[in-house]
Design an enzyme around this catalytic site. Sequence first.
Site, PDB file in Angstrom:
ATOM      1  CG  ASP A 161       0.342 -24.206  15.605  1.00 46.35           C
ATOM      2  OD1 ASP A 161       0.067 -23.208  16.998  1.00 46.35           O
ATOM      3  OD2 ASP A 161      -0.653 -24.993  15.092  1.00 46.35           O
ATOM      4  CB  SER A 162       4.545 -21.679  17.388  1.00 47.68           C
ATOM      5  OG  SER A 162       4.347 -21.251  18.789  1.00 47.68           O
TER       6      SER A 162
END
Length: 306
Positions: A161-162
């Site tokens: 994520d991210s």
Amino acid sequence: MVSTPADEIAHDFPPFFRVYKDGRVERFHNYVYALPSDDPNTEVRSKDVNNNSARLYLPKITENNQKFPVLIYIHGGGFSIESAFSTGHDKYLHSIVTKANVVAISVDYRLAPEHPLPICYDDSWAVIKWAALHVEMCDHLITEPWLKDHVDFSRVFLAGDSAGANIVHDMMVRASASEKPLGDDFKIVGMALIHPFFGNDEPDEYCSFVFPGCTGLDDPRLNPAVHFRLLSSLICLKILIFTAEKDVMRGRSLAYYDALKKSGWKGEVEIMETQGEDHVFHLLEPTCEKAGVLMKRLVDFFNEKI
């Protein structure tokens, strides 16, 4: 937080950290550490491995010599906050392992600014290389039994994520090098990028600070969408990209998706957008309905026949 005179601050990067003129670093978010544990309800087990550089998760075993796909997951946090050992990411990995029935390796890496990029990439790559050693490792050598006994290395997935998704892309690039650095039998079949933290052609003071050695706005680790040759050579068969309507980085995810399709890469790419939500909403509100929809698509991705 105690008020600080502005003349004592050298660099200020909310929501991540500030650096004082005396060299001190103050993070605006400090994670709560979660111990590895065995869940009595799901029977998912976890432990820290490889000199505490990763947390390993094993799903419920229902038969002798049972083999599972393996997910290598890399957490986000702007390269500077969060951990594989935080309560939020630990709970999320427990949930993925329970629902997808995969072994998971959740990678921890040293954080900027004390450890500027590319250290996070190198730390993550070291964990992946360690995992790949288990494919043909001799029994007399030191091995991790959960990997040796319960992983199907023909079904390896990467996800993050991210900023973790950014690192995941670079791991895929490294794994796709012509010399096959992970060997023939460690097969990365898919990659899932959740709200990836990519750059673009606009100057970014934050990225320049945490990655002082980058090669500029077109550095392939920060702005992969402009590197068609690297994209075209990715060895995985499928890529799933998640975006959120209100995410300020949404346009960069779309640019990455378009670049993949134009690059000549032979795999299948899909993009899924969540309406009305912002960056990593699924970690901030993991029990909301839309987070459940995202989780289901992620689980299906790991379980699809190749």
